[in-house]
Design an enzyme around this catalytic site. Structure first.
Site, PDB file in Angstrom:
ATOM      1  N   TYR A 231      43.981  38.337  40.856  1.00 55.81           N
ATOM      2  CA  TYR A 231      43.935  39.730  40.411  1.00 55.81           C
ATOM      3  C   TYR A 231      44.866  39.863  39.211  1.00 55.81           C
ATOM      4  O   TYR A 231      46.038  39.542  39.315  1.00 55.81           O
ATOM      5  CB  TYR A 231      44.360  40.706  41.502  1.00 55.81           C
ATOM      6  CG  TYR A 231      44.038  42.130  41.079  1.00 55.81           C
ATOM      7  CD1 TYR A 231      42.734  42.604  41.206  1.00 55.81           C
ATOM      8  CD2 TYR A 231      44.996  42.938  40.497  1.00 55.81           C
ATOM      9  CE1 TYR A 231      42.406  43.885  40.780  1.00 55.81           C
ATOM     10  CE2 TYR A 231      44.675  44.215  40.062  1.00 55.81           C
ATOM     11  CZ  TYR A 231      43.379  44.671  40.205  1.00 55.81           C
ATOM     12  OH  TYR A 231      43.052  45.924  39.765  1.00 55.81           O
ATOM     13  N   HIS A 239      35.175  36.050  44.629  1.00 60.61           N
ATOM     14  CA  HIS A 239      35.216  34.598  44.744  1.00 60.61           C
ATOM     15  C   HIS A 239      36.626  34.183  45.131  1.00 60.61           C
ATOM     16  O   HIS A 239      37.607  34.886  44.859  1.00 60.61           O
ATOM     17  CB  HIS A 239      34.782  33.927  43.440  1.00 60.61           C
ATOM     18  CG  HIS A 239      35.632  34.268  42.272  1.00 60.61           C
ATOM     19  ND1 HIS A 239      35.595  35.503  41.636  1.00 60.61           N
ATOM     20  CD2 HIS A 239      36.574  33.542  41.592  1.00 60.61           C
ATOM     21  CE1 HIS A 239      36.451  35.517  40.627  1.00 60.61           C
ATOM     22  NE2 HIS A 239      37.065  34.337  40.586  1.00 60.61           N
ATOM     23  N   VAL A 240      36.724  33.032  45.771  1.00 62.54           N
ATOM     24  CA  VAL A 240      37.992  32.533  46.288  1.00 62.54           C
ATOM     25  C   VAL A 240      38.224  31.123  45.746  1.00 62.54           C
ATOM     26  O   VAL A 240      37.322  30.286  45.774  1.00 62.54           O
ATOM     27  CB  VAL A 240      38.009  32.519  47.831  1.00 62.54           C
ATOM     28  CG1 VAL A 240      39.324  31.942  48.348  1.00 62.54           C
ATOM     29  CG2 VAL A 240      37.787  33.936  48.381  1.00 62.54           C
TER      30      VAL A 240
END
Length: 299
Positions: A231, A239-240
């Site tokens: 962020y 998405h990770v």
């Protein structure tokens, strides 16, 4: 359920290097197939250096702006960005650097310690070269080194300033910038700010399934992984990131990365955590959003 996409090489850096890898996906279509071993030419003639846009001694990378296809050297050519990046050592080939009679230049010698410049054979001295051509002013600005500023964004700031600004910018949902990610199938979840307890099953699934896939394919356990969300993110579709704990991935610093396990815990404790919490992140000095957020803080 999310798709886990493996990282092609643990030695790659996301950027500062996120941008370099993103640039490589903007290649023009050529007459030869991708990955060909046949000799090829650059998609332009000549390269007259205009400016070093950015360089990093640590990451062994440099971003260059040049004029190309100049007929008479009058500056009327086209713009191109060329990114030169030293490739990492290949373990299976590194011994070849010291076999035979390597070309060396002595730089320093003191007792048992000595430092040399070693000039490797051609097959071990390649430089990854990414070309952005023709380059627009937007590309030049993208790769130009800019000062960063930390900004603290409240929940109200996000709703009243950041979100309207992002919606006006045609948010990118392209996946070109990515190398090790889990991508949510569900649309409409743009970033950390949109997460609520409704998304807890999805987030737990991404964490557990992602770790399981990586364990099966790479024999890397969950305690050796850094699993986090950005962020601000580089694009606005949930998405990770999954990276090896020892991998020095750009964007994994405290001002940008939010560990997924802690995101889950925060939502379990406070359903409105990410709607109300003040978040800190860095913006380039020329980012229009920085000015908008600074103005409201000064008013």
């Amino acid at each position: 359920m999310a798709d886990a996409e493996p990282q092609p090489s643990k030695r790659k850096r996301e950027l500062d290097l996120e941008e370099a890898h993103a640039a490589s996906t903007e290649e023009k279509k050529a007459d030869v197939g991708n990955g060909t071993c046949a000799p090829v030419r650059l998609p332009f003639s000549g390269f007259r250096l205009q400016k070093v846009l950015r360089e990093s001694a640590r990451d062994k990378i440099i971003f260059l702006h040049g004029k190309v296809n100049e007929a008479s050297g009058d500056g009327a050519g086209e713009d191109a960005v060329v990114i030169l990046e030293k490739t990492p050592f290949q373990v299976e080939q590194v011994a070849q650097l010291l076999t035979g009679s390597p070309e060396l230049q002595l730089q320093f010698s003191n007792d048992i310690y000595s430092t040399y410049h070693l000039f490797p054979p051609r097959q071990l001295s390649d430089v990854k070269t990414t070309v952005v051509y023709p380059a627009t002013q937007k590309h030049l600005q993208k790769y130009l080194r800019q000062d960063l500023r930390l900004i603290r964004e409240t929940g109200d700031n996000y709703r009243n300033i950041t979100l309207p600004h992002l919606e006006s910018q045609s948010l990118s949902i392209q996946l070109d910038d990515l190398y090790l990610i889990a991508i949510c199938h569900r649309r409409g979840i743009r970033s950390l700010r949109d997460l609520t307890p409704e998304h807890l099953p999805l987030l737990r699934n991404i964490l557990h399934q992602g770790q399981e896939v990586i364990l099966q394919r790479y024999q890397m356990t969950g305690d050796r992984l850094r699993v986090y969300l950005h962020y601000l993110p580089s694009y606005y579709h949930l998405h990770v990131h999954f990276t090896a704990l020892g991998f020095e991935a750009p964007g994994s610093g405290v001002e940008r990365a939010h560990l997924l396990a802690e995101v889950i815990e925060n939502l379990e404790c406070d359903p409105k955590h990410y709607q109300q919490r003040t978040l800190t992140f860095a913006l380039r000095a020329d980012d229009p959003l920085l000015k908008l957020l600074q103005e409201v803080r000064q008013s």
